[in-house]
Design a protein around this motif. Structure first.
Motif, PDB file in Angstrom:
ATOM      1  N   VAL A 199       0.850  -1.181   0.000  1.00  0.00           N
ATOM      2  CA  VAL A 199       0.000   0.000   0.000  1.00  0.00           C
ATOM      3  C   VAL A 199       0.886   1.230   0.000  1.00  0.00           C
ATOM      4  CG1 VAL A 199      -1.788   1.271   1.211  1.00  0.00           C
ATOM      5  CG2 VAL A 199      -1.795  -1.218   1.244  1.00  0.00           C
ATOM      6  N   GLY A 200       0.593   2.139  -0.898  1.00  0.00           N
ATOM      7  CA  GLY A 200       1.361   3.363  -0.991  1.00  0.00           C
ATOM      8  C   GLY A 200       0.577   4.561  -0.509  1.00  0.00           C
ATOM      9  N   SER A 201       1.318   5.551  -0.020  1.00  0.00           N
ATOM     10  CA  SER A 201       0.706   6.812   0.370  1.00  0.00           C
ATOM     11  C   SER A 201       1.587   7.940  -0.145  1.00  0.00           C
ATOM     12  CB  SER A 201       0.534   6.893   1.883  1.00  0.00           C
ATOM     13  OG  SER A 201       1.784   6.788   2.536  1.00  0.00           O
ATOM     14  N   GLY A 202       0.992   9.116  -0.252  1.00  0.00           N
ATOM     15  CA  GLY A 202       1.736  10.246  -0.784  1.00  0.00           C
ATOM     16  C   GLY A 202       1.424  10.437  -2.256  1.00  0.00           C
ATOM     17  N   SER A 203       2.381  11.038  -2.946  1.00  0.00           N
ATOM     18  CA  SER A 203       2.159  11.418  -4.351  1.00  0.00           C
ATOM     19  C   SER A 203       2.450  10.263  -5.295  1.00  0.00           C
ATOM     20  CB  SER A 203       3.026  12.628  -4.705  1.00  0.00           C
ATOM     21  OG  SER A 203       2.683  13.730  -3.904  1.00  0.00           O
ATOM     22  N   ILE A 204       1.508   9.368  -5.394  1.00  0.00           N
ATOM     23  CA  ILE A 204       1.610   8.267  -6.346  1.00  0.00           C
ATOM     24  C   ILE A 204       0.535   8.467  -7.390  1.00  0.00           C
ATOM     25  CG2 ILE A 204       1.519   5.780  -6.689  1.00  0.00           C
ATOM     26  CD1 ILE A 204       2.341   5.453  -3.767  1.00  0.00           C
ATOM     27  N   PHE A 205       0.929   8.421  -8.642  1.00  0.00           N
ATOM     28  CA  PHE A 205      -0.003   8.660  -9.723  1.00  0.00           C
ATOM     29  C   PHE A 205      -0.079   7.449 -10.630  1.00  0.00           C
ATOM     30  CE2 PHE A 205      -0.368  12.895  -8.347  1.00  0.00           C
ATOM     31  CZ  PHE A 205       0.896  13.386  -8.090  1.00  0.00           C
ATOM     32  N   SER A 206      -1.145   7.413 -11.387  1.00  0.00           N
ATOM     33  CA  SER A 206      -1.349   6.283 -12.293  1.00  0.00           C
ATOM     34  C   SER A 206      -0.271   6.217 -13.364  1.00  0.00           C
ATOM     35  CB  SER A 206      -2.732   6.358 -12.938  1.00  0.00           C
ATOM     36  OG  SER A 206      -2.874   7.555 -13.668  1.00  0.00           O
ATOM     37  N   THR A 207       0.434   7.316 -13.587  1.00  0.00           N
ATOM     38  CA  THR A 207       1.514   7.325 -14.580  1.00  0.00           C
ATOM     39  C   THR A 207       2.790   6.667 -14.060  1.00  0.00           C
ATOM     40  OG1 THR A 207       2.088   9.548 -13.812  1.00  0.00           O
ATOM     41  CG2 THR A 207       0.740   9.385 -15.798  1.00  0.00           C
ATOM     42  N   ASP A 208       2.882   6.486 -12.752  1.00  0.00           N
ATOM     43  CA  ASP A 208       4.088   5.889 -12.166  1.00  0.00           C
ATOM     44  C   ASP A 208       4.094   4.371 -12.342  1.00  0.00           C
ATOM     45  OD1 ASP A 208       3.752   8.154  -9.359  1.00  0.00           O
ATOM     46  OD2 ASP A 208       4.715   8.451 -11.309  1.00  0.00           O
ATOM     47  N   THR A 209       5.273   3.815 -12.364  1.00  0.00           N
ATOM     48  CA  THR A 209       5.422   2.361 -12.419  1.00  0.00           C
ATOM     49  C   THR A 209       5.507   1.810 -11.001  1.00  0.00           C
ATOM     50  OG1 THR A 209       6.540   2.385 -14.566  1.00  0.00           O
ATOM     51  CG2 THR A 209       6.900   0.461 -13.170  1.00  0.00           C
ATOM     52  N   MET A 210       4.754   0.782 -10.740  1.00  0.00           N
ATOM     53  CA  MET A 210       4.803   0.118  -9.437  1.00  0.00           C
ATOM     54  C   MET A 210       5.267  -1.325  -9.642  1.00  0.00           C
ATOM     55  SD  MET A 210       1.345   1.504  -7.560  1.00  0.00           S
ATOM     56  CE  MET A 210       1.972   1.139  -5.900  1.00  0.00           C
ATOM     57  N   GLY A 211       5.990  -1.830  -8.668  1.00  0.00           N
ATOM     58  CA  GLY A 211       6.456  -3.194  -8.854  1.00  0.00           C
ATOM     59  C   GLY A 211       7.147  -3.763  -7.648  1.00  0.00           C
ATOM     60  N   SER A 257       2.284   2.496 -16.221  1.00  0.00           N
ATOM     61  CA  SER A 257       1.057   3.285 -16.235  1.00  0.00           C
ATOM     62  C   SER A 257       0.047   2.747 -17.236  1.00  0.00           C
ATOM     63  CB  SER A 257       1.383   4.744 -16.562  1.00  0.00           C
ATOM     64  OG  SER A 257       2.013   4.833 -17.832  1.00  0.00           O
ATOM     65  N   GLY A 258       0.523   2.188 -18.318  1.00  0.00           N
ATOM     66  CA  GLY A 258      -0.392   1.662 -19.339  1.00  0.00           C
ATOM     67  C   GLY A 258      -0.882   0.261 -19.060  1.00  0.00           C
ATOM     68  N   GLY A 259      -0.508  -0.246 -17.879  1.00  0.00           N
ATOM     69  CA  GLY A 259      -0.928  -1.591 -17.527  1.00  0.00           C
ATOM     70  C   GLY A 259      -0.020  -2.671 -18.069  1.00  0.00           C
ATOM     71  N   TYR A 260       1.096  -2.260 -18.648  1.00  0.00           N
ATOM     72  CA  TYR A 260       2.040  -3.241 -19.184  1.00  0.00           C
ATOM     73  C   TYR A 260       2.828  -3.886 -18.055  1.00  0.00           C
ATOM     74  CZ  TYR A 260       6.119  -5.096 -21.611  1.00  0.00           C
ATOM     75  OH  TYR A 260       7.118  -5.912 -22.070  1.00  0.00           O
ATOM     76  N   SER A 261       2.795  -5.206 -18.005  1.00  0.00           N
ATOM     77  CA  SER A 261       3.496  -5.946 -16.956  1.00  0.00           C
ATOM     78  C   SER A 261       4.809  -6.487 -17.494  1.00  0.00           C
ATOM     79  CB  SER A 261       2.636  -7.108 -16.450  1.00  0.00           C
ATOM     80  OG  SER A 261       1.446  -6.627 -15.862  1.00  0.00           O
ATOM     81  N   ARG A 262       5.802  -6.431 -16.643  1.00  0.00           N
ATOM     82  CA  ARG A 262       7.130  -6.920 -16.990  1.00  0.00           C
ATOM     83  C   ARG A 262       7.573  -7.880 -15.898  1.00  0.00           C
ATOM     84  NH1 ARG A 262      12.349  -2.899 -16.809  1.00  0.00           N
ATOM     85  NH2 ARG A 262      13.981  -4.405 -17.272  1.00  0.00           N
ATOM     86  N   TYR A 263       8.156  -9.018 -16.306  1.00  0.00           N
ATOM     87  CA  TYR A 263       8.557 -10.035 -15.335  1.00  0.00           C
ATOM     88  C   TYR A 263       9.985 -10.489 -15.587  1.00  0.00           C
ATOM     89  CZ  TYR A 263       3.564 -10.490 -14.360  1.00  0.00           C
ATOM     90  OH  TYR A 263       2.264 -10.240 -14.011  1.00  0.00           O
TER      91      TYR A 263
END
Length: 116
Positions: free
Chosen positions: A22-34, A52-58
């Motif tokens: 769970v993240g808090s603060g300035s996280i935007f949909s344009t950021d990459t999470m992983g 941001s585009g929903g592209y998953s990388r493994y």
């Protein structure tokens, strides 16, 4: 940005675990999470990420076994880990990479131990 990861633990080979962050603060949909992981004596490595585009990388080592997902409305990212192997053992870190600056933010890490 602050990140709080949970869900690690001890599991036998072939088992499953689900990590959540769970993240808090300035996280935007344009950021990459992983997720990254670091095994003892090794460098930290990418496990999975969602852009941001929903592209998953493994990482090649987890393809077909792990799946990541994110919920932008809740600033969460999850990692479903199936068919775990002893080599998946390590500390798993949640990560956010900002789209515009490239800055990275890290959670506190959660231990995953897979016994053979």
């Amino acid at each position: 940005v602050q990140l709080q990861a949970s869900g690690g633990g001890l599991v036998q080979a072939g088992g499953s675990l689900r990590l959540s962050c769970v993240g808090s603060g300035s996280i935007f949909s344009t950021d990459t999470m992983g997720w990254y992981r670091q095994a003892s004596g090794k460098q930290r490595e990418l496990v999975a990420s969602v852009s941001s585009g929903g592209y998953s990388r493994y990482a090649d080592s987890v393809k077909g076994r792990f799946a990541t997902s994110r919920d932008n409305t809740k600033n969460t990212v999850a990692l479903q880990m199936n068919n775990l192997k002893p080599e998946d053992t390590g500390v798993y870190y949640c990560n956010v990479q900002k789209y515009y600056t490239g800055n990275r933010y890290w959670g506190q890490g959660t231990q995953v131990t897979v016994s053979s």
